[in-house]
Structure formats: structure tokens, C-alpha cells
Design an enzyme around this catalytic site. Structure first.
Site, PDB file in Angstrom:
ATOM      1  N   ASP A  16       0.920  -1.192  -0.215  1.00  0.00           N
ATOM      2  CA  ASP A  16       0.466  -0.035  -0.374  1.00  0.00           C
ATOM      3  C   ASP A  16       0.624   1.597   0.218  1.00  0.00           C
ATOM      4  O   ASP A  16       1.855   0.855   0.457  1.00  0.00           O
ATOM      5  CB  ASP A  16      -1.061   0.474   1.336  1.00  0.00           C
ATOM      6  N   SER A  17       0.393   2.293  -0.756  1.00  0.00           N
ATOM      7  CA  SER A  17       1.206   3.857  -0.249  1.00  0.00           C
ATOM      8  C   SER A  17       1.222   4.041   1.414  1.00  0.00           C
ATOM      9  O   SER A  17       2.021   4.846   1.462  1.00  0.00           O
ATOM     10  CB  SER A  17       0.215   5.415  -0.763  1.00  0.00           C
TER      11      SER A  17
ATOM     12  N   CYS B 261      -4.640  -1.502  -2.323  1.00  0.00           N
ATOM     13  CA  CYS B 261      -4.290   0.050  -2.736  1.00  0.00           C
ATOM     14  C   CYS B 261      -5.674  -0.191  -3.656  1.00  0.00           C
ATOM     15  O   CYS B 261      -4.836   0.068  -4.268  1.00  0.00           O
ATOM     16  CB  CYS B 261      -2.933   0.237  -2.689  1.00  0.00           C
TER      17      CYS B 261
ATOM     18  N   GLU C 241      -2.415   8.637   7.994  1.00  0.00           N
ATOM     19  CA  GLU C 241      -1.355   8.684   8.348  1.00  0.00           C
ATOM     20  C   GLU C 241      -0.948   9.116   9.083  1.00  0.00           C
ATOM     21  O   GLU C 241       0.339   8.928   9.468  1.00  0.00           O
ATOM     22  CB  GLU C 241      -0.891   8.990   6.839  1.00  0.00           C
TER      23      GLU C 241
ATOM     24  N   CYS D  57     -11.042   3.315  -1.018  1.00  0.00           N
ATOM     25  CA  CYS D  57      -9.369   2.930  -0.217  1.00  0.00           C
ATOM     26  C   CYS D  57      -9.386   3.057   0.620  1.00  0.00           C
ATOM     27  O   CYS D  57     -10.087   2.648   2.093  1.00  0.00           O
ATOM     28  CB  CYS D  57      -9.142   5.083  -0.052  1.00  0.00           C
TER      29      CYS D  57
ATOM     30  N   HIS E 270      -7.373   2.941   3.205  1.00  0.00           N
ATOM     31  CA  HIS E 270      -7.501   4.033   4.078  1.00  0.00           C
ATOM     32  C   HIS E 270      -8.798   4.288   5.204  1.00  0.00           C
ATOM     33  O   HIS E 270      -8.975   4.569   6.581  1.00  0.00           O
ATOM     34  CB  HIS E 270      -6.859   5.352   4.049  1.00  0.00           C
TER      35      HIS E 270
HETATM   36  N1  DGL Z   1      -4.629   3.133   0.461  1.00  0.00           N
HETATM   37  C1  DGL Z   1      -4.711   4.064  -1.068  1.00  0.00           C
HETATM   38  C2  DGL Z   1      -5.657   3.548  -1.627  1.00  0.00           C
HETATM   39  O1  DGL Z   1      -6.411   2.054  -1.001  1.00  0.00           O
HETATM   40  C3  DGL Z   1      -4.121   5.143  -0.724  1.00  0.00           C
HETATM   41  C4  DGL Z   1      -4.292   6.411  -0.535  1.00  0.00           C
HETATM   42  C5  DGL Z   1      -3.293   7.668  -1.338  1.00  0.00           C
HETATM   43  O2  DGL Z   1      -2.247   6.928  -0.596  1.00  0.00           O
HETATM   44  O3  DGL Z   1      -4.072   8.363  -1.954  1.00  0.00           O
HETATM   45  O4  DGL Z   1      -5.801   3.839  -2.689  1.00  0.00           O
END
Ligand code: DGL
Length: 264
Positions: A10-11, A73, A152, A183, A185
Site C-alpha cells: 500500500d502507499s 491499495c 497517516e 481507499c 485507509h
Molecule cells: N490506500 C490507498 C488506496 O486505497 C491510497 C491512499 C493514498 O495514498 O492516496 O487508494
């Protein structure tokens, strides 16, 4: 049987929402996780950069001899999943198709909302995938670029976070019966998102949905980990601070982990 670990990328910390679900549904499987928090968020970046970063993460996971990769992600899935899936010999799963299918199953009015990063929303991939399965569905997508930085920085319940979420989600309130958290997150913000949308709106956690597909593939290819082969040695890597990552991860997973800093 295959006792090698499953790789997750993931990011940043968002993919941990998928890992938590994996640990719940498939507690015998071993995890290698890499989060690129030093370069998060990916969402506002150009596609070519997201593609290059994601390949770096994939190549790192391949050095760990993983038996399967989960692109945990949505943004990376939207940009580069198909390409990675075609190039690798091991199974590669993304999080978008499982989320799209779950949204169709959940809705009763056919009105589905999708929230995600600017890239995920711009790619329009959820609408395309949902309508490819069920053309009647009405899909309204909304970019929420402020959410990932809040996660984050571990601001999961602050009053600023609440304000940002309530304000951002306004355009969708009262207009959908199902909301895809597009997303990984966002499930960390789920209680506030639920309050903002109203208790009757069904939230779909695309990452958690994808764990069911992990399970299906493990069975199909007969590559489950041998349950007798103890003990699990999960590995977590981050490109930013190991301590910050561990703070979020241990609370979220309710599990004590060792995190290593990694320069890509
Ligand atoms: N967790 C990520 C997603 O599902 C990326 C969030 C990001 O880095 O902008 O898209």
C-alpha cells in the site's frame, strides 16, 4: 500446501485494514507487508509515478518469495493491477472488483456512492466495474483527498478529522444507500464516516471484501499454509518511520509487531 507468505502493498498504513481482515479470516497465513508512507499519499500523483512506485513495491515483495500479492491499495489497483497481474506468475489480487461486487449485493435502491483518492475517482473504475456487472446501477463518486493524510498522521478521532469528514461527505448524504470505502485507509475512519452518512447507509470495505477472494484462490490453487507449520513470522516494512507505523499498526491489529524501515 505452500508455506510461503502472502505479500501486501500500500502507499502507507491503509493496507493494514486488509491485513487485519486476513488475520481474522485466515489466521494461519503469514504476511509480508510494505507501506510506502514516505511517498504517501499516492492519490494526487500522476498515473506514471503511481505505476513506477507500485512496481518498486511489487519487486520488493518478490525478493521475499511471496506466493501471492495483494495490491491493498485502490489507487495502485486502478492504475497498474492489470499490468502486474499479467506479468507475474503468482496470483495478484486487487481490491476494486471485490468492492464493486459487494456494493451491488448490498444496495436495494441501486444508488451506490464511492469515495476514494483523486486518482481512483478520476479513473472512474468503480463505476465502470459496477456497471459492467449490473448496468442499471447509479454510481456517484467523490474524491476525499484529505482523508489519507489524516490516517497517516494517526488522527483517527480528532475534532478536525470529524469536521473534515462531515464536510467532505455532504454531497453524498441522503443520496445513496451503500457507500464503497474505495481507499484502504478509510476503514480506519469508519465510525465517523458511518455517523456522517447516517446509520442506515451500508459501508463496503473493499479491502476486507478482497480477503474472501484470497481465500478462494488459496483453495483453488491448493496453496494454503500448512497449519502445523508453526510459528508465524509476519514481516512489516515501511519507507518512513518504523515507530509511527508500529503505533498505528499495533492499535489497529491489536497485535505486537516488528517493523523495519526500508529504503527503496
Ligand atoms: N490506500 C490507498 C488506496 O486505497 C491510497 C491512499 C493514498 O495514498 O492516496 O487508494
Amino acid at each position: 500446501m505452500d508455506n510461503r507468505p502472502i505479500g501486501f502493498l500500500d502507499s502507507g498504513v491503509g493496507g493494514l485494514t486488509v491485513v487485519r481482515e486476513l488475520m481474522r479470516q485466515l489466521p494461519h497465513e503469514e504476511v509480508v507487508y510494505i507501506g510506502d508512507s514516505a511517498r504517501a499519499p499516492y492519490g494526487p500523483r500522476p498515473a506514471e509515478q503511481i505505476r513506477a512506485y507500485t512496481w518498486q513495491l511489487v519487486n520488493f515483495l518478490l525478493t521475499k518469495d511471496v506466493k501471492m500479492i495483494v495490491i491493498a491499495c485502490n489507487t495502485a489497483t486502478a492504475v497498474v493491477w492489470e499490468e502486474i497481474k499479467e506479468k507475474l506468475e503468482i496470483p495478484v489480487l486487487g481490491v476494486i472488483l471485490p468492492g464493486a461486487a459487494a456494493a451491488i449485493k448490498s444496495t436495494t435502491t441501486g444508488k451506490i456512492g464511492v469515495i476514494g483518492t483523486p486518482m481512483t475517482v478520476q479513473s472512474d473504475i468503480y463505476r465502470k466495474k459496477i456497471q459492467a456487472l449490473s448496468p442499471e446501477m447509479n454510481v456517484q463518486s467523490l474524491a476525499c483527498p484529505k482523508f489519507t493524510p489524516l490516517v497517516e498522521s494517526n488522527q483517527l478521532t480528532s475534532s478536525i478529522t470529524k469536521k473534515v469528514i462531515y464536510k467532505s461527505l455532504q454531497p453524498l448524504v441522503g443520496r445513496v444507500d451503500t457507500l464503497v470505502l474505495g481507499c484502504t485507509h478509510y476503514p480506519l475512519l469508519k465510525p465517523i464516516i458511518q455517523n456522517a452518512m447516517g446509520k442506515d447507509v451500508k459501508l463496503i470495505d473493499s479491502g476486507a471484501e478482497c480477503v474472501r477472494d484470497v481465500s478462494v484462490l488459496l483453495n483453488y490453487f491448493e496453496i494454503n499454509r500448512n497449519r502445523d507449520k508453526q510459528e508465524l513470522k509476519h514481516q512489516f516494512y515501511t519507507t518512513a518511520s518504523a515507530k509511527s507505523f508500529a503505533d498505528i499498526a499495533e492499535t489497529w491489529l491489536n497485535y505486537s509487531i516488528h517493523v523495519e524501515h526500508m529504503t527503496l
